[in-house]
Design an enzyme around this catalytic site. Sequence first.
Site, PDB file in Angstrom:
ATOM      1  CB  THR A  88      -0.709  -0.143   0.945  1.00 31.32           C
ATOM      2  OG1 THR A  88      -0.304  -0.422   2.344  1.00 31.32           O
ATOM      3  CG2 THR A  88      -2.377  -1.436   1.271  1.00 31.32           C
ATOM      4  N   GLY A 114      17.627 -11.356   2.539  1.00 28.97           N
ATOM      5  CA  GLY A 114      16.765 -12.125   2.359  1.00 28.97           C
ATOM      6  C   GLY A 114      15.302 -12.480   2.530  1.00 28.97           C
ATOM      7  CB  SER A 146      13.821  -4.143   6.205  1.00 26.19           C
ATOM      8  OG  SER A 146      12.210  -3.926   5.766  1.00 26.19           O
ATOM      9  CB  SER A 172      18.207  -3.666   1.905  1.00 28.31           C
ATOM     10  OG  SER A 172      16.951  -4.082   1.723  1.00 28.31           O
ATOM     11  CD  GLU A 205      15.837  -0.697  -1.808  1.00 27.95           C
ATOM     12  OE1 GLU A 205      16.452  -1.914  -2.025  1.00 27.95           O
ATOM     13  OE2 GLU A 205      16.773  -0.241  -0.432  1.00 27.95           O
ATOM     14  CG  ASP A 250      10.348  -2.074   3.664  1.00 30.01           C
ATOM     15  OD1 ASP A 250       9.481  -2.298   4.362  1.00 30.01           O
ATOM     16  OD2 ASP A 250      10.906  -2.930   2.985  1.00 30.01           O
TER      17      ASP A 250
HETATM   18  C1  GLA Z   1       8.668  -3.797   0.219  1.00 26.11           C
HETATM   19  C2  GLA Z   1       9.544  -3.035   0.429  1.00 26.11           C
HETATM   20  C3  GLA Z   1       8.117  -1.734   0.394  1.00 26.11           C
HETATM   21  C4  GLA Z   1       7.017  -2.295   0.817  1.00 26.11           C
HETATM   22  C5  GLA Z   1       6.606  -3.555   0.931  1.00 26.11           C
HETATM   23  C6  GLA Z   1       5.272  -3.808   0.811  1.00 26.11           C
HETATM   24  O1  GLA Z   1       9.536  -4.443   1.792  1.00 26.11           O
HETATM   25  O2  GLA Z   1      10.442  -2.163   0.236  1.00 26.11           O
HETATM   26  O3  GLA Z   1       7.828  -0.452   0.344  1.00 26.11           O
HETATM   27  O4  GLA Z   1       6.313  -1.758  -0.669  1.00 26.11           O
HETATM   28  O5  GLA Z   1       7.370  -4.540   0.199  1.00 26.11           O
HETATM   29  O6  GLA Z   1       3.964  -4.471   1.042  1.00 26.11           O
END
Ligand code: GLA
Length: 391
Positions: free
Chosen positions: A36, A125, A129, A131, A163, A175
């Site tokens: 979203t 992976g 998050s 990264s 990113e 993230d």
């Molecule tokens: C990844 C992206 C986020 C978000 C999610 C899905 O983690 O980095 O920005 O879009 O996917 O909600």
Amino acid sequence: MDHSTALTERFQTLFGERPEIVCFAPGRVNLIGEHTDYNGGHVFPCALSLGTWCAARRRAGDTVRFASRNIPRAGVTERPLGAPAEPGSRLWTRYPEGVIDAFLRDGQPLSGGLDLLYYGNIPSGSGLSSSASIEVVTGLALRELFGLDLTLPKLALLGQSAENVYVGVQCGIMDQFASAMGRRGSAIYLDTATLRYQYAPLRLRGYRLVVCNSKVKHSLASSEYNRRRQECEAALSELRRVRPELPSLGALSIEGFDALQDAIADPVCRKRAKHAVYENARTKQALDALRADRLDEFGRLMNESHMSLRDDYAVSCPELDLLTELAWSVDGVLGSRMTGGGFGGCTVSLLREEALPRFREVLREGYQKETGKTPDFYLARPGDGARVVHS
Ligand code: GLA
């Protein structure tokens, strides 16, 4: 020895001097509000206690030296400050390099050389998050070393820009924002259209949030991720033929979308847009449910979120579906869903404390039987956001 002390010692061995500073930025788990954030909707993540540490100092000359305790065989990578990006680089250093590049593009006065040493304990992976935590911890270290007047949300935006521009994933802000702005014991309810946010305390007495790692690395994710984003943009531009002023899919209510959806000709794009709108509505309901201690409802919304990500948004995978279905079969599980970008990574589940042993057993056995892999479990302890741990 804690991670910060171990990193300081390694830094001294590697670079011959002590770091000026050690910073930390966490990973995140998203409770609800998936895919979203690039649609102008709401997200509801919390920061974890897992994350990335960075020890850093300025040095003479214009060379930046990068090293990671996680990949000692990669040694030290040297790059001139602000050197042009190497397209298609798979090196881990593209994340911190991307942040330096984002600072320079933003006109931030970085100069001279740097030594940067990293250590992270988020499985890479896994969709938690790692990264973003590297990006945010790098941004914080740069801010502190150069005395820059930058807020934490601004550091999150610079991480996202790294990113988007340097790494090439068109991710949203969730993230990096969660990593920068986390708060202990709370989830962050963020409106990605305005970056207005509020903390929602997680009063989970007698309940647990459990992250389960499928061990499927989300390697396909970046190309498919960018495609989902394009499909949503295509849907929005079709909707704008009938509602020219519509700012984003996140601005639509469920009723508004249902009335307009026939304007989207392509059925795939229509399903993608439906997910974005319905998921945003669920996220708002989830905030209300949490505030009113209606955890059963929160769990039901998590389950609906998973089904929508699986069926309408098509970002789940058989392993994530299996883990959620196994979780749904356990008594005392209020809700379970994939979390993060998808195509692998983790699920997050909300369950009664006493259901935890049975939950682990059912998921471990069921998952091993079907896939031959053993899932990992982490109890999510919502933690604070990015911070200086030593200076
Ligand atoms: C990844 C992206 C986020 C978000 C999610 C899905 O983690 O980095 O920005 O879009 O996917 O909600």
